[in-house]
Design an enzyme around this catalytic site. Structure first.
Site, PDB file in Angstrom:
ATOM      1  N   SER A 233     -13.894  -8.720  15.185  1.00 19.72           N
ATOM      2  CA  SER A 233     -14.021  -8.965  16.890  1.00 19.72           C
ATOM      3  C   SER A 233     -14.966  -8.566  17.262  1.00 19.72           C
ATOM      4  O   SER A 233     -16.063  -8.513  16.173  1.00 19.72           O
ATOM      5  CB  SER A 233     -13.344  -7.222  17.117  1.00 19.72           C
ATOM      6  OG  SER A 233     -13.108  -6.024  16.354  1.00 19.72           O
ATOM      7  N   HIS A 234     -15.127  -9.265  18.007  1.00 21.85           N
ATOM      8  CA  HIS A 234     -16.843  -9.031  18.736  1.00 21.85           C
ATOM      9  C   HIS A 234     -17.436  -7.296  18.639  1.00 21.85           C
ATOM     10  O   HIS A 234     -16.173  -6.469  19.216  1.00 21.85           O
ATOM     11  CB  HIS A 234     -16.443  -8.955  20.627  1.00 21.85           C
ATOM     12  CG  HIS A 234     -18.341  -9.242  20.869  1.00 21.85           C
ATOM     13  ND1 HIS A 234     -18.945  -8.175  21.832  1.00 21.85           N
ATOM     14  CD2 HIS A 234     -18.839 -10.012  20.556  1.00 21.85           C
ATOM     15  CE1 HIS A 234     -19.953  -8.429  22.056  1.00 21.85           C
ATOM     16  NE2 HIS A 234     -20.264  -9.970  21.424  1.00 21.85           N
ATOM     17  N   PRO A 235     -18.455  -6.673  18.549  1.00 20.19           N
ATOM     18  CA  PRO A 235     -18.610  -5.458  17.954  1.00 20.19           C
ATOM     19  C   PRO A 235     -17.780  -4.421  19.791  1.00 20.19           C
ATOM     20  O   PRO A 235     -18.635  -3.098  19.970  1.00 20.19           O
ATOM     21  CB  PRO A 235     -20.289  -5.305  17.851  1.00 20.19           C
ATOM     22  CG  PRO A 235     -20.601  -6.312  18.203  1.00 20.19           C
ATOM     23  CD  PRO A 235     -19.557  -7.570  18.280  1.00 20.19           C
TER      24      PRO A 235
END
Length: 419
Positions: A233-235
Site C-alpha cells: 500500500s501507498h504510505p
C-alpha cells in the site's frame, strides 16, 4: 529528397562499458541515432554481458543483445601503448568518453577530462560508477543488489512481517543509466555552446539515494520512519494498494478525492464518500485499518475481471497484477510498438523489448548487438582514418589483443603478418 535524421546522429560516444547500467544508458542514445562505439577489453573476452546465463552460448547471449542494439564494437587493449594510441585517435573525433567502471578507475587509466582535454578540449567524460569518483567508498565495487540494500530500498519493500526484499527488476542500474544519459547530453550541449568539455560524475549510490525522494524528505523534516506496508500500500494515500479478488490480485488506487468518491459507488457503499471517517485523504489515512478492513472482504466477492470492468467504467485507477508474459502480450504493448525485431547469426529472428524513448516521428533503428570487434574496419578506417599499413603495425603491437586472437580481424591484416 533529404533523408530524415535521427536526433542524435551527430554525436559519437566512445563507450568503455560493460554489463547492465552503462550499456542501458547508452542504448537509449543509440536508439536516438548516436554512434556508440563499445570498447571491449580483449583480455577479458569483451563485455562480461556476452556470457551471462542462462541463454548464452560462446560469446552470444540474450542478455547482451537487449542492452547493446544499434552499437558498434572494437576490441582494444587500453593498457598497451598501441591501444592507447587508437583510443586517443578516437577521442580526437568524438564527443564523449562514457564509462561504467569502479569510481577510482577512470583516473587510474587516464580517461578523465584532465587526462584527455589536450586531445579534444570539447570532450565530455561521463563516468557511471557504483559510488562516484569521490568519497570514502570510491574504490568499492557497486552493484544494483548491493545498493538496494545499502540505500534502504529493501527495507521498505515486501510485507511488514517478511524479510527485506529486492525489487524484481534492476531499478538502480536502470535509473542510473538514465541519469548518465541525461548528464552526458547536458555535457555535450554545454561543450558545444562553450567550447569546453567536462567530467560527469554519476553513481548508483547517488541515484538510489535521490530516488528515496518524498519518504526521505518526510524523515529529514518531520521525523517520519519509512517502513514496509501491508499489500504494497501507498504510505499515505488510502486506498492505493493490492486487493485480492475472488481469483486474482488487482491494484486499485485513489490518488485524488474524486477517485475515492467513484470507488464508493463501484463497491456499493456510496455513503462512505461522506462518512467523516473516510471523507478526505487525511481521514482515510488516519482510519486506514478500519477502512481496509471493510474494503478487502468486498473485493473477495467478485472476479478480478468483473471488478476491473466496473472500475474502468467508473474511471478509477486500476489494473491487473500481470505476469511478465502477460505484459508482453498486452494489446497496448503491440500498439505502442514496444517490441522490436532483429536478425542474429546464431539466434535468427529475435524479439526484444524496445526502449521507451520517443522523439519526433522517425522510426528508430533496430540493428542487432555487434559481435565482438565486428566494427574493427569501420572504426579504424572510416572513423579514425588509419591506413592499412598503420593498422597492421597496431595489430602487431597488440593494440587489439594478442594478434593471433583478434576476433573479426580482416584477412588482409592476417595475411600481412604471415612470414
Amino acid at each position: 529528397m533529404n533523408t530524415p535524421r535521427l536526433p542524435l546522429d551527430d554525436i559519437r560516444i566512445i563507450a568503455v562499458e560493460q554489463y547492465g547500467a552503462g550499456p542501458w544508458g547508452s542504448l537509449h542514445l543509440a536508439d536516438l541515432g548516436a554512434e556508440v562505439i563499445k570498447i571491449e577489453d580483449p583480455g577479458a573476452g569483451g563485455d562480461v554481458g556476452r556470457y551471462v546465463p542462462p541463454y548464452a552460448e560462446d560469446e552470444d547471449s540474450l542478455f547482451f543483445e537487449v542492452f547493446n542494439r544499434n552499437k558498434r564494437s572494437l576490441s582494444l587493449d587500453l593498457a598497451t601503448p598501441a591501444g592507447r594510441s587508437v583510443f586517443e585517435d578516437l577521442v580526437r573525433v568524438s564527443d564523449v568518453v562514457y564509462s561504467n567502471l569502479r569510481g577510482d578507475v577512470p583516473a587510474k587509466i587516464g580517461i578523465t577530462y584532465d587526462d584527455l582535454k589536450h586531445l579534444n578540449p570539447r570532450i565530455v567524460c561521463c563516468s557511471l560508477s557504483g559510488f562516484g569518483m569521490t568519497g570514502p567508498r570510491v574504490a568499492e565495487p557497486g552493484y544494483d543488489y548491493v545498493l538496494q540494500g545499502l540505500l534502504g530500498w529493501m527495507d521498505v519493500t515486501g510485507e511488514p512481517d517478511g524479510p527485506p526484499t529486492k525489487s524484481g527488476l534492476s531499478m538502480v542500474d536502470y535509473s542510473a543509466g538514465f541519469i548518465a544519459a541525461i548528464s552526458l547530453l547536458a555535457g555535450v550541449h554545454a561543450a558545444r555552446r562553450d567550447g569546453v568539455g567536462m567530467d560527469c560524475d554519476v553513481s548508483l549510490f547517488d541515484t538510489a539515494l535521490a530516488l528515496l525522494n518524498y519518504p526521505a524528505a518526510w524523515h529529514l523534516n518531520a521525523g517520519y520512519q519509512p517502513h514496509r506496508t501491508r499489500r504494497s500500500s501507498h504510505p499515505s494515500l488510502v486506498p492505493f494498494q493490492l486487493f485480492e479478488a475472488a481469483d486474482a490480485w488487482i491494484v486499485v488506487g485513489c490518488p485524488k478525492e474524486k477517485f475515492w468518491q467513484r470507488l464508493t459507488g463501484v463497491v456499493g457503499r456510496p455513503e462512505w464518500a461522506h462518512d467523516p471517517r473516510f471523507a478526505t485523504f487525511a481521514d482515510r489515512e488516519r482510519n486506514r485499518v478500519e477502512l481496509l478492513g471493510l474494503l478487502e472482504p468486498l473485493f473477495h466477492t467478485r472476479s478480478a475481471a468483473d471488478w476491473l470492468a466496473d472500475l474502468h467504467a467508473a474511471g478509477v485507477p486500476c489494473g491487473p497484477v500481470n505476469s511478465i508474459p502477460d505484459a508482453l502480450a498486452d494489446p497496448h504493448t503491440a500498439a505502442r510498438g514496444m517490441l522490436v525485431e532483429t536478425e542474429h547469426p546464431r539466434y535468427g529472428r529475435l524479439r526484444l523489448p524496445s526502449t521507451a524513448v520517443r522523439v519526433g516521428g522517425e522510426p528508430r533503428p533496430s540493428r542487432r548487438a555487434p559481435r565482438r570487434n565486428e566494427d574493427f574496419g569501420h572504426v579504424l578506417t572510416e572513423v579514425v582514418g588509419l591506413t592499412d599499413t598503420r593498422i597492421s603495425e597496431l595489430v602487431d603491437a597488440g593494440a587489439f589483443g594478442p594478434p593471433a586472437e583478434v576476433p573479426g580481424l580482416p584477412d588482409r591484416y592476417r595475411e600481412a603478418r604471415q612470414p
